[in-house]
Design a protein around this motif. Structure first.
Motif, mmCIF file in Angstrom:
data_model
loop_
_atom_site.group_PDB
_atom_site.id
_atom_site.type_symbol
_atom_site.label_atom_id
_atom_site.label_comp_id
_atom_site.label_asym_id
_atom_site.label_seq_id
_atom_site.Cartn_x
_atom_site.Cartn_y
_atom_site.Cartn_z
ATOM 1 N N ALA A 165 -5.151 10.682 -3.401
ATOM 2 C CA ALA A 165 -6.179 9.850 -2.735
ATOM 3 C C ALA A 165 -5.933 8.250 -2.982
ATOM 4 C CB ALA A 165 -7.715 10.213 -2.802
ATOM 5 N N ALA A 166 -6.214 8.085 -4.303
ATOM 6 C CA ALA A 166 -5.929 6.944 -5.098
ATOM 7 C C ALA A 166 -4.590 6.082 -4.420
ATOM 8 C CB ALA A 166 -5.897 6.865 -6.609
ATOM 9 N N ASN A 167 -3.571 6.758 -4.455
ATOM 10 C CA ASN A 167 -2.320 6.221 -3.913
ATOM 11 C C ASN A 167 -2.154 5.773 -2.395
ATOM 12 O OD1 ASN A 167 -0.543 5.840 -6.201
ATOM 13 N ND2 ASN A 167 -0.133 8.047 -6.465
ATOM 14 N N ASP A 168 -2.974 6.607 -1.732
ATOM 15 C CA ASP A 168 -3.083 6.380 -0.144
ATOM 16 C C ASP A 168 -3.685 5.025 -0.023
ATOM 17 O OD1 ASP A 168 -1.649 8.452 0.668
ATOM 18 O OD2 ASP A 168 -3.533 9.204 1.732
ATOM 19 N N ALA A 169 -4.797 4.556 -0.870
ATOM 20 C CA ALA A 169 -5.655 3.336 -0.604
ATOM 21 C C ALA A 169 -4.576 2.194 -1.374
ATOM 22 C CB ALA A 169 -7.076 3.457 -1.338
ATOM 23 N N ALA A 170 -4.184 2.600 -2.374
ATOM 24 C CA ALA A 170 -3.207 1.336 -3.176
ATOM 25 C C ALA A 170 -2.174 1.025 -2.443
ATOM 26 C CB ALA A 170 -3.163 1.760 -4.544
ATOM 27 N N ALA A 171 -1.653 2.128 -1.616
ATOM 28 C CA ALA A 171 -0.301 1.617 -0.929
ATOM 29 C C ALA A 171 -0.675 0.643 0.345
ATOM 30 C CB ALA A 171 0.233 2.906 -0.327
ATOM 31 N N GLY A 172 -1.856 0.722 0.780
ATOM 32 C CA GLY A 172 -2.069 -0.227 1.896
ATOM 33 C C GLY A 172 -2.014 -1.662 1.551
ATOM 34 N N LEU A 173 -2.793 -1.913 0.338
ATOM 35 C CA LEU A 173 -2.597 -3.250 -0.128
ATOM 36 C C LEU A 173 -1.114 -3.764 -0.596
ATOM 37 C CD1 LEU A 173 -4.142 -5.923 -1.142
ATOM 38 C CD2 LEU A 173 -4.628 -4.573 -3.356
ATOM 39 N N LEU A 174 -0.648 -2.910 -1.444
ATOM 40 C CA LEU A 174 0.881 -3.020 -1.528
ATOM 41 C C LEU A 174 1.676 -3.701 -0.619
ATOM 42 C CD1 LEU A 174 3.001 -3.280 -3.742
ATOM 43 C CD2 LEU A 174 3.289 -0.698 -3.499
ATOM 44 N N CYS A 175 1.629 -2.636 0.648
ATOM 45 C CA CYS A 175 2.489 -2.962 1.754
ATOM 46 C C CYS A 175 2.298 -4.241 2.206
ATOM 47 C CB CYS A 175 2.366 -2.135 2.671
ATOM 48 S SG CYS A 175 2.971 -0.203 2.312
ATOM 49 N N LEU A 176 0.782 -4.673 2.309
ATOM 50 C CA LEU A 176 0.502 -5.858 2.924
ATOM 51 C C LEU A 176 0.989 -7.178 2.127
ATOM 52 C CD1 LEU A 176 -0.976 -7.535 4.975
ATOM 53 C CD2 LEU A 176 -2.943 -7.593 3.405
ATOM 54 N N GLU A 177 1.083 -7.002 0.814
ATOM 55 C CA GLU A 177 1.606 -7.960 -0.058
ATOM 56 C C GLU A 177 2.928 -8.018 0.227
ATOM 57 O OE1 GLU A 177 -0.741 -8.459 -4.086
ATOM 58 O OE2 GLU A 177 -0.090 -6.440 -3.801
ATOM 59 N N LEU A 178 3.913 -7.093 0.077
ATOM 60 C CA LEU A 178 5.344 -6.999 0.272
ATOM 61 C C LEU A 178 5.831 -7.510 1.633
ATOM 62 C CD1 LEU A 178 6.427 -3.718 -1.321
ATOM 63 C CD2 LEU A 178 6.569 -6.008 -2.162
ATOM 64 N N LEU A 179 4.873 -7.314 2.551
ATOM 65 C CA LEU A 179 5.065 -7.943 3.772
ATOM 66 C C LEU A 179 5.056 -9.332 4.138
ATOM 67 C CD1 LEU A 179 3.574 -5.430 6.503
ATOM 68 C CD2 LEU A 179 5.939 -5.804 6.318
ATOM 69 N N CYS A 180 4.011 -9.995 3.203
ATOM 70 C CA CYS A 180 3.752 -11.274 3.396
ATOM 71 C C CYS A 180 4.564 -12.038 2.174
ATOM 72 C CB CYS A 180 2.292 -11.691 3.062
ATOM 73 S SG CYS A 180 1.230 -10.764 4.523
ATOM 74 N N ALA B 92 8.492 3.468 1.875
ATOM 75 C CA ALA B 92 9.759 4.025 1.492
ATOM 76 C C ALA B 92 10.584 2.644 1.927
ATOM 77 C CB ALA B 92 10.362 5.101 2.454
ATOM 78 N N ILE B 93 10.341 2.087 2.980
ATOM 79 C CA ILE B 93 11.055 0.880 3.295
ATOM 80 C C ILE B 93 10.791 -0.669 2.671
ATOM 81 C CG2 ILE B 93 11.238 -0.958 5.168
ATOM 82 C CD1 ILE B 93 10.597 1.498 7.153
ATOM 83 N N LEU B 94 9.460 -0.830 2.095
ATOM 84 C CA LEU B 94 9.072 -1.871 1.386
ATOM 85 C C LEU B 94 9.244 -1.926 -0.057
ATOM 86 C CD1 LEU B 94 5.948 -2.616 3.742
ATOM 87 C CD2 LEU B 94 8.171 -4.086 3.593
ATOM 88 N N ALA B 95 8.648 -0.414 -0.432
ATOM 89 C CA ALA B 95 8.726 -0.402 -2.164
ATOM 90 C C ALA B 95 9.483 0.505 -2.679
ATOM 91 C CB ALA B 95 7.431 0.311 -2.455
ATOM 92 N N LYS B 96 10.503 0.951 -1.678
ATOM 93 C CA LYS B 96 11.785 2.055 -2.031
ATOM 94 C C LYS B 96 11.335 3.176 -2.914
ATOM 95 C CE LYS B 96 14.506 -1.105 -0.285
ATOM 96 N NZ LYS B 96 14.885 -1.053 1.201
ATOM 97 N N LYS B 97 10.175 3.641 -2.795
ATOM 98 C CA LYS B 97 9.340 4.738 -3.197
ATOM 99 C C LYS B 97 9.141 5.905 -2.246
ATOM 100 C CE LYS B 97 9.645 2.959 -7.290
ATOM 101 N NZ LYS B 97 10.550 3.764 -8.410
ATOM 102 N N ARG B 98 8.761 7.082 -2.608
ATOM 103 C CA ARG B 98 8.409 8.192 -1.947
ATOM 104 C C ARG B 98 7.089 8.701 -2.111
ATOM 105 N NH1 ARG B 98 8.588 13.393 -3.894
ATOM 106 N NH2 ARG B 98 10.115 12.358 -5.648
ATOM 107 N N MET B 99 6.251 8.573 -1.225
ATOM 108 C CA MET B 99 4.891 9.048 -1.351
ATOM 109 C C MET B 99 4.561 10.602 -1.293
ATOM 110 S SD MET B 99 2.288 6.414 0.619
ATOM 111 C CE MET B 99 1.099 6.736 -0.283
ATOM 112 N N SER B 100 4.112 11.034 -2.166
ATOM 113 C CA SER B 100 3.657 12.611 -2.051
ATOM 114 C C SER B 100 2.547 13.176 -0.815
ATOM 115 C CB SER B 100 3.354 13.180 -3.114
ATOM 116 O OG SER B 100 2.820 14.449 -3.069
#
Length: 268
Positions: free
Chosen positions: A252-267, A223-231
């Motif tokens: 299940a797919a989104n839970d894994a993909a979100a980890g990589l995305l969040c790291l990219e946005l933090l970096c 929500a903070i980094l991608a401005k999206k709501r996870m179900s």
């Protein structure tokens, strides 16, 4: 993985004063975190016999956790459109899926600041009876850009050798929220598993950049980094049922993909 969302229109961080830098340095208790004189944060992870560093930019004390109603108002997060999602229910399928993941990594599909990373998560059939021990991990999820792999350990009956080698490969980091405990839970499926420090907790990195966050769960970070709501509607489903619904696969797919995305946005 699939369509990527930017970090939104968050205003640039103010240049830190000497006072705020001193405060940030003084309150940094994690020995893996370094803050330079300009307030730039570096997170160091010891993996096997080497140290890996991620530069996560200037510390932003103004960023706060979003309220539930604010998150509920965001558009739905879904990284699966445009991504290839592989569900492996046999050892042969798992070997093929891990091989595809390795090929994608060689092509740079998981590279963040020069380091190979896969988004990582697990799912377990919930226990609703007090005093009953937890079930074994039923599903392992791994994601890079454009490819998400779901390996059904419950149907395979354990961790395939190809997956074990990837989990123990210290040259590939596995990033997720609270994933440090997964080594122990996965060991029930795979005795002697040694991930050699390659599990990276994205929530700890987020806390170094945003020290005033009270909630560092995956839903909060997306929500903070991608401005999206996870179900989270599928969280308590039976992950040992014979086949998954499309909604369970997507979750299940989104839970894994979100980890990589969040790291990219933090970096960034």
């Amino acid at each position: 993985v699939g369509r990527y969302f930017g970090a939104g229109d968050r205003p640039p961080a103010k240049k830190p004063t000497d006072e705020t830098v001193a405060k940030a340095t003084a309150t940094t208790s994690d020995e893996n975190v370094a803050v330079d004189a300009a307030g730039h944060v570096t997170y160091t992870l010891k993996v096997a016999d080497r140290e890996i560093q991620f530069a996560v930019g200037v510390r932003e004390e103004s960023v706060q956790s979003l309220a539930k109603d604010a998150i509920a108002a965001l558009d739905l997060f879904d990284m699966t459109p445009g991504a290839r999602v592989l569900v492996a229910a046999t050892s042969k399928d798992a070997d093929a899926a891990v091989r595809a993941l390795r090929e994608a990594l060689r092509d740079g599909a998981g590279r963040v600041q020069g380091i190979d990373v896969v988004g990582f998560d697990t799912e377990t059939k919930p226990v609703f009876v007090a005093g009953r021990p937890p079930n074994d991990v039923a599903l392992v999820q791994l994601a890079v850009r454009g490819l998400i792999v779901l390996v059904r350990l419950d149907l395979i009956g354990g961790i395939p050798d190809s997956l074990r080698r990837l989990l123990e490969d210290a040259s590939v980091l596995k990033v997720g929220v609270g994933c440090a405990g997964d080594e122990q839970t996965l060991s029930r499926r795979c005795p002697g598993l040694d991930v050699r420090g390659s599990f990276l907790e994205i929530d700890k990195i987020a806390k170094t950049k945003f020290p005033n966050l009270k909630a560092c769960g995956l839903r909060s970070l997306v929500a903070i980094l991608a401005k999206k709501r996870m179900s989270k509607g599928q969280q308590t489903k039976n992950w040992e049922q014979p086949s998954y619904t499309p909604a369970m696969v997507r979750y299940a797919a989104n839970d894994a993909a979100a980890g990589l995305l969040c790291l990219e946005l933090l970096c960034k």
